[in-house]
Write a protein that holds these residues in place. Structure first.
Motif, PDB file in Angstrom:
ATOM      1  N   GLY A 144      12.971  -7.456  45.723  1.00  0.00           N
ATOM      2  CA  GLY A 144      14.036  -6.451  45.633  1.00  0.00           C
ATOM      3  C   GLY A 144      13.623  -5.154  44.981  1.00  0.00           C
ATOM      4  N   ARG A 145      12.329  -4.938  44.805  1.00  0.00           N
ATOM      5  CA  ARG A 145      11.808  -3.750  44.108  1.00  0.00           C
ATOM      6  C   ARG A 145      12.511  -3.565  42.760  1.00  0.00           C
ATOM      7  N   PRO A 146      12.527  -4.596  41.921  1.00  0.00           N
ATOM      8  CA  PRO A 146      13.260  -4.502  40.654  1.00  0.00           C
ATOM      9  C   PRO A 146      12.571  -3.559  39.676  1.00  0.00           C
ATOM     10  N   SER A 147      13.345  -3.050  38.738  1.00  0.00           N
ATOM     11  CA  SER A 147      12.762  -2.233  37.678  1.00  0.00           C
ATOM     12  C   SER A 147      12.335  -3.089  36.492  1.00  0.00           C
ATOM     13  N   VAL A 148      12.880  -4.303  36.409  1.00  0.00           N
ATOM     14  CA  VAL A 148      12.535  -5.240  35.342  1.00  0.00           C
ATOM     15  C   VAL A 148      12.243  -6.599  35.962  1.00  0.00           C
ATOM     16  N   VAL A 149      11.145  -7.225  35.518  1.00  0.00           N
ATOM     17  CA  VAL A 149      10.790  -8.563  35.994  1.00  0.00           C
ATOM     18  C   VAL A 149      10.601  -9.486  34.799  1.00  0.00           C
ATOM     19  N   VAL A 160      -7.924 -21.007  39.337  1.00  0.00           N
ATOM     20  CA  VAL A 160      -8.398 -19.736  38.796  1.00  0.00           C
ATOM     21  C   VAL A 160      -8.197 -18.590  39.784  1.00  0.00           C
ATOM     22  N   SER A 161      -8.514 -18.824  41.051  1.00  0.00           N
ATOM     23  CA  SER A 161      -8.379 -17.757  42.038  1.00  0.00           C
ATOM     24  C   SER A 161      -6.916 -17.386  42.259  1.00  0.00           C
ATOM     25  N   GLY A 162      -6.043 -18.392  42.279  1.00  0.00           N
ATOM     26  CA  GLY A 162      -4.620 -18.110  42.440  1.00  0.00           C
ATOM     27  C   GLY A 162      -4.047 -17.367  41.260  1.00  0.00           C
ATOM     28  N   ARG A 163      -4.506 -17.726  40.064  1.00  0.00           N
ATOM     29  CA  ARG A 163      -4.035 -17.044  38.861  1.00  0.00           C
ATOM     30  C   ARG A 163      -4.494 -15.586  38.862  1.00  0.00           C
ATOM     31  N   THR A 164      -5.743 -15.366  39.252  1.00  0.00           N
ATOM     32  CA  THR A 164      -6.273 -14.006  39.288  1.00  0.00           C
ATOM     33  C   THR A 164      -5.512 -13.138  40.282  1.00  0.00           C
ATOM     34  N   ALA A 165      -5.165 -13.735  41.442  1.00  0.00           N
ATOM     35  CA  ALA A 165      -4.416 -12.985  42.451  1.00  0.00           C
ATOM     36  C   ALA A 165      -3.038 -12.576  41.926  1.00  0.00           C
ATOM     37  N   LEU A 166      -2.391 -13.472  41.197  1.00  0.00           N
ATOM     38  CA  LEU A 166      -1.083 -13.129  40.638  1.00  0.00           C
ATOM     39  C   LEU A 166      -1.211 -12.095  39.526  1.00  0.00           C
ATOM     40  N   TRP A 167      -2.261 -12.187  38.737  1.00  0.00           N
ATOM     41  CA  TRP A 167      -2.487 -11.161  37.714  1.00  0.00           C
ATOM     42  C   TRP A 167      -2.594  -9.787  38.367  1.00  0.00           C
ATOM     43  N   ASP A 168      -3.325  -9.724  39.483  1.00  0.00           N
ATOM     44  CA  ASP A 168      -3.481  -8.440  40.181  1.00  0.00           C
ATOM     45  C   ASP A 168      -2.133  -7.923  40.668  1.00  0.00           C
ATOM     46  N   ALA A 169      -1.284  -8.831  41.171  1.00  0.00           N
ATOM     47  CA  ALA A 169       0.030  -8.422  41.666  1.00  0.00           C
ATOM     48  C   ALA A 169       0.912  -7.911  40.518  1.00  0.00           C
ATOM     49  N   ILE A 170       0.833  -8.586  39.371  1.00  0.00           N
ATOM     50  CA  ILE A 170       1.613  -8.157  38.207  1.00  0.00           C
ATOM     51  C   ILE A 170       1.130  -6.787  37.723  1.00  0.00           C
ATOM     52  N   ARG A 171      -0.201  -6.616  37.679  1.00  0.00           N
ATOM     53  CA  ARG A 171      -0.756  -5.319  37.256  1.00  0.00           C
ATOM     54  C   ARG A 171      -0.328  -4.207  38.211  1.00  0.00           C
ATOM     55  N   GLU A 172      -0.333  -4.498  39.505  1.00  0.00           N
ATOM     56  CA  GLU A 172       0.052  -3.483  40.485  1.00  0.00           C
ATOM     57  C   GLU A 172       1.519  -3.091  40.314  1.00  0.00           C
ATOM     58  N   TYR A 173       2.373  -4.088  40.105  1.00  0.00           N
ATOM     59  CA  TYR A 173       3.791  -3.803  39.874  1.00  0.00           C
ATOM     60  C   TYR A 173       3.965  -2.960  38.608  1.00  0.00           C
ATOM     61  N   HIS A 174       3.279  -3.334  37.551  1.00  0.00           N
ATOM     62  CA  HIS A 174       3.389  -2.605  36.288  1.00  0.00           C
ATOM     63  C   HIS A 174       2.850  -1.188  36.417  1.00  0.00           C
ATOM     64  N   ALA A 175       1.738  -1.017  37.144  1.00  0.00           N
ATOM     65  CA  ALA A 175       1.157   0.310  37.335  1.00  0.00           C
ATOM     66  C   ALA A 175       2.118   1.239  38.053  1.00  0.00           C
ATOM     67  N   GLY A 176       3.028   0.680  38.847  1.00  0.00           N
ATOM     68  CA  GLY A 176       4.032   1.476  39.543  1.00  0.00           C
ATOM     69  C   GLY A 176       5.240   1.811  38.687  1.00  0.00           C
ATOM     70  N   GLY A 177       5.196   1.456  37.408  1.00  0.00           N
ATOM     71  CA  GLY A 177       6.286   1.794  36.496  1.00  0.00           C
ATOM     72  C   GLY A 177       7.213   0.648  36.167  1.00  0.00           C
ATOM     73  N   GLY A 178       6.931  -0.554  36.693  1.00  0.00           N
ATOM     74  CA  GLY A 178       7.799  -1.699  36.441  1.00  0.00           C
ATOM     75  C   GLY A 178       7.675  -2.241  35.032  1.00  0.00           C
ATOM     76  N   THR A 179       8.775  -2.792  34.536  1.00  0.00           N
ATOM     77  CA  THR A 179       8.821  -3.419  33.217  1.00  0.00           C
ATOM     78  C   THR A 179       8.649  -4.925  33.375  1.00  0.00           C
ATOM     79  N   VAL A 180       7.769  -5.520  32.562  1.00  0.00           N
ATOM     80  CA  VAL A 180       7.478  -6.945  32.670  1.00  0.00           C
ATOM     81  C   VAL A 180       7.636  -7.604  31.301  1.00  0.00           C
ATOM     82  N   LEU A 181       8.386  -8.696  31.278  1.00  0.00           N
ATOM     83  CA  LEU A 181       8.457  -9.571  30.111  1.00  0.00           C
ATOM     84  C   LEU A 181       8.062 -10.953  30.590  1.00  0.00           C
ATOM     85  N   LEU A 182       6.924 -11.459  30.107  1.00  0.00           N
ATOM     86  CA  LEU A 182       6.426 -12.739  30.594  1.00  0.00           C
ATOM     87  C   LEU A 182       6.153 -13.687  29.446  1.00  0.00           C
ATOM     88  N   THR A 183       6.345 -14.970  29.709  1.00  0.00           N
ATOM     89  CA  THR A 183       5.922 -16.014  28.784  1.00  0.00           C
ATOM     90  C   THR A 183       4.760 -16.754  29.426  1.00  0.00           C
TER      91      THR A 183
END
Length: 282
Positions: A144-149, A160-183
């Protein structure tokens, strides 16, 4: 305006105090990692921010508004610890369904491609592996193109490869101005992603600072060296300068000296072990 604001919040489950007068503020565009042992209150906090529960006392705001209002949650993406996917629906159908709740969703094909799920679009979700389901859950939080995740243990069960791919996706979202709160239970995950770290235990915030400041709160340095016999040694010392001076003065032969600060794991362990309030419930 804060993206997430938690002010003086207490939440009980019967006699157990899950959150005890907690305050937390996350600004727009921040990437905050939240650490704590099982039962610390992390998931409870996210459930309040997402509007799934309400606090017993205190105030919770998402983008300045009450998260229990459905209109407020249009700015929110969420990946809970456990996602119940309809087993007979296909991957593409699930993403289409979730995306239909937002005014400008990411095209399903584009999203599936980003998360390595393009070849699984016609598969029923019940036939997916645990790692594939986890990737799909995180993908749905961004449709939904959220502003907060809010991401609750987003990479649990991934290799390891799956985790790295998700890290890249999170970084890309954050680089676009998104707010992230993760546990996360993976300390290296928070160290790799977060700019700011919140340590929570017994329903209380023990630390809330930049990654560098949290690490600096640990009063030890790790000194590694190779002795005269060729054996690699490791020492945890409060004063690495004094340790090396004494080593040189003693005439001990050594080589390959390496000194570094504490890891996030060491900082986390010290904070939880030494700063938790006595008699508090886990």
């Amino acid at each position: 305006m804060s993206a997430v604001e938690v002010r003086g919040v207490t939440r009980r489950f019967g006699d157990v105090v899950a959150l005890d007068d907690v305050s937390l503020e996350v600004g727009p565009g921040e990437l905050v990692g939240m650490l704590g042992p099982n039962g610390a209150g992390k998931s409870t906090l996210l459930s309040l921010v997402s509007g799934q529960r309400k606090p017993d006392t205190g105030v919770v705001r998402l983008d300045g508004r009450d998260p229990r209002d459905a209109r407020t949650r249009t700015v929110l993406g969420l990946t809970p610890q456990e996602t119940g996917l309809p087993a007979t629906l296909r991957v593409r159908e699930v993403v289409d369904f979730v995306g239909g709740h937002y005014p400008d969703p990411v095209p399903t094909g584009e999203l599936l491609e980003q998360f390595g799920l393009a070849d699984l679009g016609k598969r029923q979700t019940g036939s997916l592996s645990g790692g594939q389901k986890r990737r799909l859950a995180v993908a749905m939080s961004l449709v939904g193109r959220p502003s907060v995740v809010l991401l609750d243990e987003p990479t649990t069960g991934l290799d390891v490869s799956g985790r790295t791919a998700l890290w890249d996706a999170i970084r890309e979202y954050h680089a676009g101005g998104g707010t992230v709160l993760l546990t996360s239970h993976y300390l290296e995950e928070v160290q790799a992603l977060a700019e700011r770290v919140v340590v929570i235990d017994h329903g209380k915030v023990l630390a809330d600072d930049s990654l560098e400041e949290v690490l600096s709160r640990v009063g030890v340095r790790r000194v590694q060296l190779t002795d005269a016999a060729g054996a690699r040694q490791e020492h945890l010392v409060p004063d690495s300068d004094a340790f090396v001076r004494d080593l040189v003065t003693s005439g001990t032969e050594f080589r390959d000296l390496e000194i570094r600060g504490a890891s996030l794991e060491e900082a986390f362990g010290q904070l939880v072990n030494h700063e938790a309030p006595e008699g508090a419930l886990r």
